[in-house]
Design a protein around this motif. Sequence first.
Motif, PDB file in Angstrom:
ATOM      1  N   ARG A  42       0.609  -1.120  -0.029  1.00  0.00           N
ATOM      2  CA  ARG A  42       0.107   0.187  -0.134  1.00  0.00           C
ATOM      3  C   ARG A  42       0.967   1.266  -0.061  1.00  0.00           C
ATOM      4  N   CYS A  43       2.249   1.105   0.435  1.00  0.00           N
ATOM      5  CA  CYS A  43       2.829   2.511   0.693  1.00  0.00           C
ATOM      6  C   CYS A  43       3.331   3.027  -0.468  1.00  0.00           C
ATOM      7  N   CYS A  88      -0.960   8.973   7.192  1.00  0.00           N
ATOM      8  CA  CYS A  88      -0.867   8.106   6.064  1.00  0.00           C
ATOM      9  C   CYS A  88      -1.908   8.052   5.055  1.00  0.00           C
ATOM     10  N   PRO A  89      -1.731   8.662   3.910  1.00  0.00           N
ATOM     11  CA  PRO A  89      -2.603   8.696   2.905  1.00  0.00           C
ATOM     12  C   PRO A  89      -2.960   7.449   2.515  1.00  0.00           C
ATOM     13  N   ALA A  90      -2.567   6.722   2.433  1.00  0.00           N
ATOM     14  CA  ALA A  90      -2.877   5.192   1.872  1.00  0.00           C
ATOM     15  C   ALA A  90      -3.163   4.114   2.828  1.00  0.00           C
ATOM     16  N   ASN A  91      -3.180   4.363   4.108  1.00  0.00           N
ATOM     17  CA  ASN A  91      -3.502   3.443   5.003  1.00  0.00           C
ATOM     18  C   ASN A  91      -2.600   2.386   5.077  1.00  0.00           C
ATOM     19  N   ALA A  92      -1.222   2.490   4.759  1.00  0.00           N
ATOM     20  CA  ALA A  92      -0.348   1.747   4.722  1.00  0.00           C
ATOM     21  C   ALA A  92       0.213   1.235   6.170  1.00  0.00           C
ATOM     22  N   ILE A  93       0.227   2.224   7.094  1.00  0.00           N
ATOM     23  CA  ILE A  93       0.660   2.008   8.276  1.00  0.00           C
ATOM     24  C   ILE A  93      -0.448   1.551   9.525  1.00  0.00           C
ATOM     25  N   THR A  94      -0.405   0.550  10.217  1.00  0.00           N
ATOM     26  CA  THR A  94      -1.427   0.397  11.152  1.00  0.00           C
ATOM     27  C   THR A  94      -0.736   0.137  12.562  1.00  0.00           C
ATOM     28  N   MET A  95      -1.357   0.583  13.522  1.00  0.00           N
ATOM     29  CA  MET A  95      -0.675   0.314  14.924  1.00  0.00           C
ATOM     30  C   MET A  95      -1.597  -1.148  15.243  1.00  0.00           C
ATOM     31  N   THR A  96      -0.735  -2.153  15.493  1.00  0.00           N
ATOM     32  CA  THR A  96      -1.520  -3.405  16.042  1.00  0.00           C
ATOM     33  C   THR A  96      -1.675  -3.207  17.330  1.00  0.00           C
ATOM     34  N   ASN A  97      -2.115  -4.121  18.030  1.00  0.00           N
ATOM     35  CA  ASN A  97      -2.440  -4.011  19.789  1.00  0.00           C
ATOM     36  C   ASN A  97      -1.392  -5.057  20.175  1.00  0.00           C
ATOM     37  N   ASP A  98      -0.074  -5.434  19.493  1.00  0.00           N
ATOM     38  CA  ASP A  98       0.738  -6.094  20.028  1.00  0.00           C
ATOM     39  C   ASP A  98       1.466  -5.363  20.917  1.00  0.00           C
ATOM     40  N   TRP A  99       1.800  -5.734  22.233  1.00  0.00           N
ATOM     41  CA  TRP A  99       2.528  -4.905  23.104  1.00  0.00           C
ATOM     42  C   TRP A  99       3.921  -5.788  23.531  1.00  0.00           C
ATOM     43  N   LYS A 168     -21.266   3.815  -0.495  1.00  0.00           N
ATOM     44  CA  LYS A 168     -21.794   2.711  -1.086  1.00  0.00           C
ATOM     45  C   LYS A 168     -21.404   1.579  -0.939  1.00  0.00           C
ATOM     46  N   SER A 169     -19.924   1.419  -1.061  1.00  0.00           N
ATOM     47  CA  SER A 169     -19.255   0.266  -0.804  1.00  0.00           C
ATOM     48  C   SER A 169     -18.807  -0.269   0.322  1.00  0.00           C
ATOM     49  N   LYS A 170     -18.995   0.731   1.212  1.00  0.00           N
ATOM     50  CA  LYS A 170     -19.002   0.627   2.738  1.00  0.00           C
ATOM     51  C   LYS A 170     -17.472   0.144   3.119  1.00  0.00           C
ATOM     52  N   THR A 171     -16.628   0.591   2.298  1.00  0.00           N
ATOM     53  CA  THR A 171     -15.046   0.106   2.505  1.00  0.00           C
ATOM     54  C   THR A 171     -14.418   1.396   2.873  1.00  0.00           C
ATOM     55  N   CYS A 172     -14.942   2.264   3.258  1.00  0.00           N
ATOM     56  CA  CYS A 172     -14.351   3.599   4.029  1.00  0.00           C
ATOM     57  C   CYS A 172     -13.325   3.185   4.884  1.00  0.00           C
ATOM     58  N   PHE A 173     -12.149   3.585   4.753  1.00  0.00           N
ATOM     59  CA  PHE A 173     -11.187   3.542   5.697  1.00  0.00           C
ATOM     60  C   PHE A 173     -10.986   4.688   6.419  1.00  0.00           C
ATOM     61  N   SER A 174     -11.165   4.391   7.661  1.00  0.00           N
ATOM     62  CA  SER A 174     -11.025   5.557   8.566  1.00  0.00           C
ATOM     63  C   SER A 174      -9.784   5.371   9.711  1.00  0.00           C
ATOM     64  N   THR A 175      -9.603   6.192  10.144  1.00  0.00           N
ATOM     65  CA  THR A 175      -8.405   6.065  11.324  1.00  0.00           C
ATOM     66  C   THR A 175      -8.851   6.496  12.428  1.00  0.00           C
ATOM     67  N   ASP A 176     -10.319   6.964  12.562  1.00  0.00           N
ATOM     68  CA  ASP A 176     -11.098   7.236  13.732  1.00  0.00           C
ATOM     69  C   ASP A 176     -11.238   5.821  14.468  1.00  0.00           C
ATOM     70  N   ARG A 177     -10.430   5.806  15.563  1.00  0.00           N
ATOM     71  CA  ARG A 177     -10.502   4.396  16.410  1.00  0.00           C
ATOM     72  C   ARG A 177     -11.659   4.243  17.268  1.00  0.00           C
ATOM     73  N   SER A 178     -12.562   5.427  17.261  1.00  0.00           N
ATOM     74  CA  SER A 178     -13.562   5.597  18.555  1.00  0.00           C
ATOM     75  C   SER A 178     -14.707   4.479  18.238  1.00  0.00           C
ATOM     76  N   ASN A 179     -14.857   3.903  17.150  1.00  0.00           N
ATOM     77  CA  ASN A 179     -15.849   2.934  16.726  1.00  0.00           C
ATOM     78  C   ASN A 179     -15.579   1.642  16.536  1.00  0.00           C
ATOM     79  N   SER A 180     -14.159   1.513  16.396  1.00  0.00           N
ATOM     80  CA  SER A 180     -13.650   0.196  16.148  1.00  0.00           C
ATOM     81  C   SER A 180     -13.602  -0.661  17.208  1.00  0.00           C
TER      82      SER A 180
END
Lengths: 180, 147
Positions: A42-43, A88-99, A168-180
């Motif tokens: 994605r990057c 990130c404009p392409a949603n290439a980076i994600t923060m995992t919950n691995d600590w 429509k396609s409901k594949t909107c990528f949001s970085t808003d974590r409040s509802n995930s």
Amino acid sequence: MLPFLKILVRNIIKGPATEAFPFGDTFTPKRLRGRAELNPERCLACGICSHVCAGGAIAMTESADGRGMEFRLWHNTCTFCGLCEHYCPANAITMTNDWHLSHEQSEKYTCCEVQFVEYPVCKRCGKRMLPHLHQRLAKGLVGAVNTAEIMQICPDCRRLTSAMQQIKSKTCFSTDRSNS
Amino acid sequence: MHKYLKQFVHKSPWLYRINAGSCNGCDVELATTALIPRYDVERLGCKYCGSPRHADIVLISGPLTTRVKERVLRVYEEIPHPKVTVAVGICPISGGVFRDSYSIEGPMDRYIPIDVNVPGCPPRPQAIMEGILKACEIWKKQIMEVA
Ligand code: SF4
Ligand code: SF4
Ligand code: SF4
């Protein structure tokens, strides 16, 4: 006397408050920001992430042969702030919950997220070039938008169209974590 | 060390906390691991102690500021050998967000040998416990090697 009895009964029913960890499982919230991860597919090699990085954790170096870009994120200076993911404009980076990041001193400098972002090849001359967002779009990686249409219309209409398509396609990528 | 003693000593290392100019975030998490029943580090046989002379495992937080450097090194010298050092948070490991500041002398391993790193800003209590567990293992090895 009575309030004490109430608390006693409640505590007996509830059992111990101590978590089993490290001898057993622990609770990890889904939204916990832990180890950052890059998806090289994605990057765009745009460098926004390293620009906004609060801890200066991201280094991007172009390989000597120009084949692509090496992305290196050092967990030992990452603050888990999530700015890279947010910008990130392409949603290439994600923060995992691995600590589970603790390590011995010998691994200090290898505790990194290392990825290689390969540059695409020009169809006409075969030269390597920076990945374009629409190439990522064409792969269907950033949402499920109709790229062919989007490339022919003005930015204002484009914004509207892609927003509508995403709704429509409901594949909107949001970085808003409040509802995930 | 006496053979008989060796069998027991490794089971209960005492923890000691040094704040080398931390923002207090990591110290709060360190206090959490010990003081709230939910995490309870004492199940690992560890116990926080108030004097460096009693310490076995040292937990250091903070980026080692210029002002605190001499004092940290002096306290560190007072801790008897063998000891295991844990760097808690990204500050002691790399300087973190304070790296390259005029008032920072770190990273910590320039002056103090570090054994275990627990990255995070701050790391969650469970991660610190994991680091302490690693330190306990190193501590056990060190005890066995001591003549
Ligand atoms: S990860 Fe995102 S922000 Fe960073 S270079 Fe790639 S596309 Fe740009
Ligand atoms: S989470 Fe924050 S500190 Fe870590 S890499 Fe992303 S922007 Fe940098
Ligand atoms: S690592 Fe982060 S939370 Fe811990 S002392 Fe440094 S700045 Fe504060």
